[in-house]
Scaffold this active site. Structure first.
Site: not given
Length: 264
Positions: A2-3, A52, A253
Site C-alpha cells: 500500500p502506498e 506508509k 521492484r
C-alpha cells in the site's frame, strides 16, 4: 505494498469510526497479546499517518504503530465482529464497528520518542500539511543515485511506492536512470505539486488515477490498468507516443517506463 494515500485514507476512516471512543482490543492470533492489553479499554484520541506508517494515539499514553508492508491489511465492518478466524494479529472494536489487522510487517506499541525518531528518519510526506519539499530536493540534488531509486527511498519522500514512482516519472518525462543531481529544481517542484494533487485525489477516491483527460483510453470510470500510463504495462503501447513500455528491476521492484517519452 500500500502506498501513502492508502494509509492516510485508513487514518481518516479510523478517526471517523473509532476516534473519541473506548476501544476493545484483542490479539486472537496471540502474537500481540501484551500490546492489545495496553490498548484495551482506552479511548482512541487520534489516528494519523506519516508516509506508509499508521499511528493510533490512545489516551494516557500508548501509541500503536502499524506498517502494513507487502501483505498487511485492515478489514472491518459495522456492528459486532464475527468469530476470529486465521492469523488475526489485532482486532479493534467499539460499540458500532470493528476492524481486523492481518499480515502486517509491524504492529507494535511505541513511545512518543519512538515516533519522533520514526518521523526524523523519513522524508517529507506530500500528504502532511507542513511537508517541506525542499528537504527532499536537498537529498536529490546532491546524489548521483538514479531518480528512479531516490523516489522509492522513504528517507527522501515518505509515502511513494512503485505505482507513484513509475507514474510521476512518466508524467514529468523524466528518465528513471537520470542521476538525482541532474534533475532541475523547477522540474522537481512541478513533480512535487503534481504528486500532492494526485495523492490527495487518491485519499478521496481510494484509487490511483494518473492518466490525464486527454490521454484517457475511453470515457467513464477506468479500470486500474486503464488508469495509469506505464505501471504494469510492459510491452503495451505508450498512451502518448505508442512506443512499447519497458520494465526492469530497480530498487528491488519492477520499474516501468517509456524509452521514448522518458529518453535519457
Amino acid at each position: 505494498m500500500p502506498e501513502g494515500h492508502t494509509l492516510h485514507r485508513l487514518a481518516r476512516e479510523h478517526q471517523r469510526i473509532f476516534g473519541g471512543t473506548v476501544i476493545s482490543a484483542s490479539s486472537p492470533q496471540g502474537r500481540f497479546v501484551d500490546g492489545a492489553a495496553l490498548l484495551d479499554g482506552r479511548r482512541l484520541a487520534r489516528a494519523e499517518a506519516y508516509g506508509k506508517h499508521l499511528l493510533h494515539h490512545y489516551a494516557d499514553g500508548p501509541i500503536l504503530h502499524v506498517h502494513l508492508g507487502l501483505y498487511g491489511k485492515f478489514l472491518g465492518g459495522a456492528g459486532s465482529p464475527p468469530e476470529p478466524r486465521g492469523a488475526l494479529r489485532l482486532r479493534l472494536s467499539n460499540a458500532v464497528a470493528w476492524t481486523d489487522l492481518r499480515g502486517a510487517t509491524a504492529c507494535e506499541i511505541v513511545t512518543p520518542a519512538d515516533v519522533v525518531a520514526l518521523v526524523t528518519r523519513l522524508g517529507p510526506d506530500p500528504l502532511r500539511r507542513r511537508a517541506d519539499p525542499h528537504l527532499a530536493y536537498q537529498r536529490i540534488a546532491r546524489s548521483r543515485t538514479p531518480i528512479g531509486v531516490l523516489l522509492m527511498d522513504q528517507q527522501v519522500i515518505a509515502g511513494i511506492g512503485n505505482v507513484y514512482r513509475a507514474e510521476m516519472l512518466f508524467r514529468h518525462r523524466l528518465s528513471p536512470f537520470r542521476p538525482g543531481r541532474a534533475v532541475p529544481h523547477e522540474v522537481f517542484a512541478e513533480l512535487w505539486a503534481d504528486l500532492v494533487m494526485l495523492m490527495r485525489a487518491g485519499v478521496r477516491s481510494g484509487r490511483i488515477v494518473t492518466v490525464r483527460d486527454e490521454d484517457r483510453p475511453r470515457r467513464g470510470r477506468l479500470s486500474p490498468p486503464e488508469s495509469v500510463y506505464v505501471y504494469r504495462r510492459t510491452g503495451e503501447p505508450c498512451r502518448v507516443c505508442g512506443s512499447a513500455v519497458r520494465t526492469e528491476v530497480m530498487a528491488g521492484r519492477n520499474l516501468f517506463w517509456c524509452p521514448n517519452c522518458q529518453a535519457a
